[in-house]
Design an enzyme around this catalytic site. Structure first.
Site, PDB file in Angstrom:
ATOM      1  N   GLU A   1       0.821  -1.218   0.000  1.00 35.82           N
ATOM      2  CA  GLU A   1       0.000   0.000   0.000  1.00 35.82           C
ATOM      3  C   GLU A   1       0.853   1.266   0.000  1.00 35.82           C
ATOM      4  O   GLU A   1       1.815   1.382   0.760  1.00 35.82           O
ATOM      5  CB  GLU A   1      -0.905  -0.012   1.230  1.00 35.82           C
ATOM      6  CG  GLU A   1      -1.829   1.190   1.348  1.00 35.82           C
ATOM      7  CD  GLU A   1      -2.741   1.113   2.561  1.00 35.82           C
ATOM      8  OE1 GLU A   1      -3.654   1.946   2.665  1.00 35.82           O
ATOM      9  OE2 GLU A   1      -2.550   0.207   3.398  1.00 35.82           O
TER      10      GLU A   1
ATOM     11  N   LYS B   1      -8.889   3.374  -2.561  1.00 37.19           N
ATOM     12  CA  LYS B   1      -9.293   2.743  -1.308  1.00 37.19           C
ATOM     13  C   LYS B   1     -10.658   3.258  -0.892  1.00 37.19           C
ATOM     14  O   LYS B   1     -10.911   4.469  -0.869  1.00 37.19           O
ATOM     15  CB  LYS B   1      -8.244   3.050  -0.232  1.00 37.19           C
ATOM     16  CG  LYS B   1      -8.380   2.251   1.050  1.00 37.19           C
ATOM     17  CD  LYS B   1      -7.180   2.507   1.958  1.00 37.19           C
ATOM     18  CE  LYS B   1      -7.190   1.664   3.198  1.00 37.19           C
ATOM     19  NZ  LYS B   1      -5.971   1.880   4.024  1.00 37.19           N
TER      20      LYS B   1
ATOM     21  N   CYS C   1      -5.983  -2.961   1.554  1.00 37.10           N
ATOM     22  CA  CYS C   1      -5.827  -3.098   3.001  1.00 37.10           C
ATOM     23  C   CYS C   1      -7.162  -3.136   3.743  1.00 37.10           C
ATOM     24  O   CYS C   1      -7.821  -4.151   3.795  1.00 37.10           O
ATOM     25  CB  CYS C   1      -4.914  -1.986   3.543  1.00 37.10           C
ATOM     26  SG  CYS C   1      -4.186  -2.362   5.169  1.00 37.10           S
TER      27      CYS C   1
ATOM     28  N   SER D   1      -0.011  -3.039   6.934  1.00 37.28           N
ATOM     29  CA  SER D   1      -0.601  -3.554   8.168  1.00 37.28           C
ATOM     30  C   SER D   1       0.459  -3.619   9.255  1.00 37.28           C
ATOM     31  O   SER D   1       1.346  -4.480   9.214  1.00 37.28           O
ATOM     32  CB  SER D   1      -1.186  -4.957   7.919  1.00 37.28           C
ATOM     33  OG  SER D   1      -1.740  -5.490   9.100  1.00 37.28           O
TER      34      SER D   1
ATOM     35  N   LEU E   1      24.049   2.775  30.730  1.00 36.54           N
ATOM     36  CA  LEU E   1      23.972   1.375  31.154  1.00 36.54           C
ATOM     37  C   LEU E   1      24.115   1.345  32.669  1.00 36.54           C
ATOM     38  O   LEU E   1      25.194   1.554  33.212  1.00 36.54           O
ATOM     39  CB  LEU E   1      25.074   0.559  30.483  1.00 36.54           C
ATOM     40  CG  LEU E   1      24.963  -0.956  30.582  1.00 36.54           C
ATOM     41  CD1 LEU E   1      23.723  -1.459  29.847  1.00 36.54           C
ATOM     42  CD2 LEU E   1      26.209  -1.626  30.009  1.00 36.54           C
TER      43      LEU E   1
ATOM     44  N   GLY F   1      23.363  -1.110  34.966  1.00 44.36           N
ATOM     45  CA  GLY F   1      23.461  -2.359  35.714  1.00 44.36           C
ATOM     46  C   GLY F   1      22.107  -2.988  35.969  1.00 44.36           C
ATOM     47  O   GLY F   1      22.020  -4.066  36.551  1.00 44.36           O
ATOM     48  N   GLY F   2      21.023  -2.307  35.527  1.00 47.39           N
ATOM     49  CA  GLY F   2      19.673  -2.836  35.652  1.00 47.39           C
ATOM     50  C   GLY F   2      19.224  -3.533  34.385  1.00 47.39           C
ATOM     51  O   GLY F   2      19.863  -3.451  33.329  1.00 47.39           O
TER      52      GLY F   2
ATOM     53  N   THR G   1      15.333   4.175  28.174  1.00 43.91           N
ATOM     54  CA  THR G   1      15.225   2.757  28.552  1.00 43.91           C
ATOM     55  C   THR G   1      14.085   2.469  29.510  1.00 43.91           C
ATOM     56  O   THR G   1      14.101   1.451  30.205  1.00 43.91           O
ATOM     57  CB  THR G   1      16.557   2.292  29.181  1.00 43.91           C
ATOM     58  OG1 THR G   1      16.818   3.056  30.360  1.00 43.91           O
ATOM     59  CG2 THR G   1      17.719   2.455  28.215  1.00 43.91           C
TER      60      THR G   1
ATOM     61  N   GLU H   1       6.799   1.445  33.951  1.00 39.08           N
ATOM     62  CA  GLU H   1       7.296   2.704  34.512  1.00 39.08           C
ATOM     63  C   GLU H   1       6.670   3.906  33.816  1.00 39.08           C
ATOM     64  O   GLU H   1       6.277   4.884  34.460  1.00 39.08           O
ATOM     65  CB  GLU H   1       8.818   2.751  34.391  1.00 39.08           C
ATOM     66  CG  GLU H   1       9.525   1.694  35.211  1.00 39.08           C
ATOM     67  CD  GLU H   1      11.014   1.607  34.903  1.00 39.08           C
ATOM     68  OE1 GLU H   1      11.718   0.889  35.642  1.00 39.08           O
ATOM     69  OE2 GLU H   1      11.464   2.244  33.934  1.00 39.08           O
TER      70      GLU H   1
ATOM     71  N   LYS I   1       3.866  13.573  31.197  1.00 44.62           N
ATOM     72  CA  LYS I   1       5.203  13.038  30.937  1.00 44.62           C
ATOM     73  C   LYS I   1       5.219  12.254  29.621  1.00 44.62           C
ATOM     74  O   LYS I   1       6.151  12.382  28.821  1.00 44.62           O
ATOM     75  CB  LYS I   1       5.646  12.121  32.072  1.00 44.62           C
ATOM     76  CG  LYS I   1       5.975  12.801  33.384  1.00 44.62           C
ATOM     77  CD  LYS I   1       6.548  11.778  34.362  1.00 44.62           C
ATOM     78  CE  LYS I   1       6.927  12.411  35.688  1.00 44.62           C
ATOM     79  NZ  LYS I   1       7.536  11.427  36.615  1.00 44.62           N
TER      80      LYS I   1
END
Length: 552
Positions: free
Chosen positions: A45, A114, A150, A176, A292, A294-295, A398, A403, A522
């Protein structure tokens, strides 16, 4: 009339707005299909524009460029090679249409528009396109072929109209997007349309990432007897040749490739890899940088980045403060080494002290609280953005969906960055994917074999390490409980009463609802990320920031 037809299905990765590049892809695909003896090549499409073009398609210069690309491709079909079915935006009687064109013998032989423009979830096509009239089939090399676009096969009327007006084969160009349950839905949908029409159907889907959306391909052909004739792979660009023949019972596609389509955790992992790879590649970033810690969240993101781009394009930085544990320092270094990425340590004690000293007079007489904790996170964000500015790498954030839902992330701190591969993954899914990746190296991935996330990162209790002995469960319910409540509130729009009836404490459920609502501001400022679930934040779930409603 003809009793044989060779159709090439072009499952490719277009780039929105790159009309010249998409045209070049189409020309090359047609060349390959011609060498294989194809009579017709079918693209997905709006292929020449890229899908979805959003408001870009309203720009007159863009519309002209797309029309010129259609004309140029039509001219190239004068060479006696295969005809082309390809999508592009088109102005018809002053209306902007989502169109598919049949190009052959140097001309635009026909086009269809369409009919059904989706206006739900991630889709808002009525914003930019006008609906087309009910279509009839096109005569393509002596065969009456219906080309519903579609969404036109998600309702019954377009296929019914095509069948009643004499269509013999249905070729469906699609854009899609992937979500975890979409593959089975498509198969059931196609079988329904075949049952109603008695016609064989080829479903041609694009692959690739486009901002938050990712497309998995997995194109296929189902015959009128419901037999699966061809199954193309997911997550791969490919041109597949299908051979069709006419019999007294109608057209039949000969058995061909039967690729195994990945499911469950493997498909989710490949989706986030594809989304990140294309976001970085199509926007021409030289690589990525991330903190990074450590989690487990940052460890999984680092592994995804290495698999998407190659370890040489991933830069991980540990940003320790006085509350960073020795275990985190050890685990972060071990993770970076296992993945094979560049790893640096930039302590933030002095920068944080600079901020607290600067604010000392203003904060005099107050108690230390989350303000000082957030200064740590925001200092890390500033440093990562500085590295990005200096060297051009894209900062990856991350935060997982658990969260992000509860607002357990610092705006302008750990939310700093340009893209988030795990934005639509709940915490328990992060754990599951981490274990899965340690046991598997998926196809097309560029990271190493073996364990890439040290076991202790997976088993240690999660912590932001912004104060002594901090644990996530000091502020949030256990993630098993949190994710179940959030899935009820976000994915299923369940009432408080119904979630409590599942066995959860009402006060806990109400608190999670409160956190979900008050953190909307947020999420509006958060980086984009790969859509995995049926209800991602942003495109699917669009809630007001100012919101006085609470479910009592």
């Amino acid at each position: 009339m003809t009793d044989k037809l060779c159709i090439a299905l072009a499952q490719l990765n277009p780039t929105v707005g790159d009309i010249a590049g998409n045209l070049k892809k189409a020309v090359e695909a047609r060349r390959k299909a011609s060498l294989a003896g194809a009579d017709l090549v079918v693209f997905s499409e709006l292929f020449l524009a890229g899908y979805p073009p959003e408001d870009l398609v309203l720009k007159p210069a863009f519309q002209r460029a797309a029309a010129e690309a259609v004309a140029e491709l039509a001219r190239q079909t004068a060479d006696g090679g295969p005809g082309v079915l390809i999508g592009a935006p088109w102005i018809e009687e002053g209306k902007l249409m989502n169109a598919v064109f049949y190009l052959d013998q140097g001309e635009i032989k026909g086009h269809r528009f369409k009919v059904h423009l989706p206006n739900y979830g991630v889709f808002d096509e009525p914003r930019v396109f006008q609906a087309g009239p009910m279509p009839g089939p096109m005569n393509i090399r002596g065969v009456r072929i219906g080309v519903p676009i579609c969404e036109d096969i998600w309702l019954t009327d377009v296929v019914e109209c095509l069948e009643e007006s004499g269509a013999e084969i249905l070729l469906v160009p699609n854009g899609s997007p992937y979500d975890a349950d979409k593959f089975d839905m498509r198969a059931q949908l196609v079988v329904s349309r075949i049952r109603e029409s008695g016609l064989p159907l080829a479903y041609v889907n694009q692959i690739g990432g486009q901002d938050e959306l990712v497309f998995d391909g997995a194109s296929f052909v189902v015959n009128a007897d419901y037999s699966l004739a061809v199954q193309m792979p997911a997550w791969e660009e490919k041109i597949t040749i299908t051979d069709w023949s006419r019999s007294d019972a109608g057209w039949l596609c000969a058995p061909g490739e039967k690729a195994v389509v990945e499911e469950d955790l493997e498909s989710v992992y490949l989706a986030v890899v594809q989304g990140l790879r294309d976001y970085v590649g199509k926007n021409r970033f030289p690589g990525v940088v991330l903190g990074l810690s450590g989690g487990i969240d940052s460890a999984l993101v680092a592994a995804i980045a290495a698999d998407a781009l190659g370890p040489d394009k991933v830069h991980c930085i540990m940003l320790p403060y006085r509350y960073t544990s020795s275990e985190s320092l050890t685990d972060a270094e071990a993770c970076a080494k296992a993945i094979g990425v560049r790893y640096d340590v930039v302590p933030i004690e002095k920068p944080v002290a600079g901020f607290t000293d600067a604010l000392g007079k203003l904060f005099e007489g107050t108690q230390s609280d989350t303000t000082e904790e957030n200064l740590q996170s925001r200092t890390r964000g500033v440093i990562l953005m500085a590295v990005s500015n200096k060297f051009g790498a894209l900062v990856l954030t991350t935060g997982n969906k658990s969260e992000v839902s509860a607002g357990y992330a610092t705006l302008y701190g750990d939310m700093n960055g340009g893209y988030n591969p795990i934005k639509d993954l709940y915490k328990m899914k992060v754990f599951a994917l981490s274990r899965w990746r340690n046991a598997h190296r998926p196809k097309g991935c560029l990271g190493p074999d073996g364990i890439v996330i040290p076991e202790r990162i997976i088993t240690r209790p999660p912590s932001a390490e912004l104060r002594p002995d901090q644990k996530d469960e000091d502020s949030l319910p256990p993630y098993e409980m949190l994710d179940a409540i959030l899935e009820g509130l976000v994915e299923k729009e369940m009432s408080i009463r119904d979630i409590v009836a599942m066995g959860y404490d009402r006060a806990v459920v109400k608190r999670i609802e409160h956190l979900l609502y008050i953190s909307e501001y947020k999420r509006r400022q958060a980086a984009p990320g790969v859509k995995i679930t049926a209800r991602n934040f942003g495109r699917d779930r669009r809630y007001p920031i100012t919101n006085g409603f609470r479910d009592e």
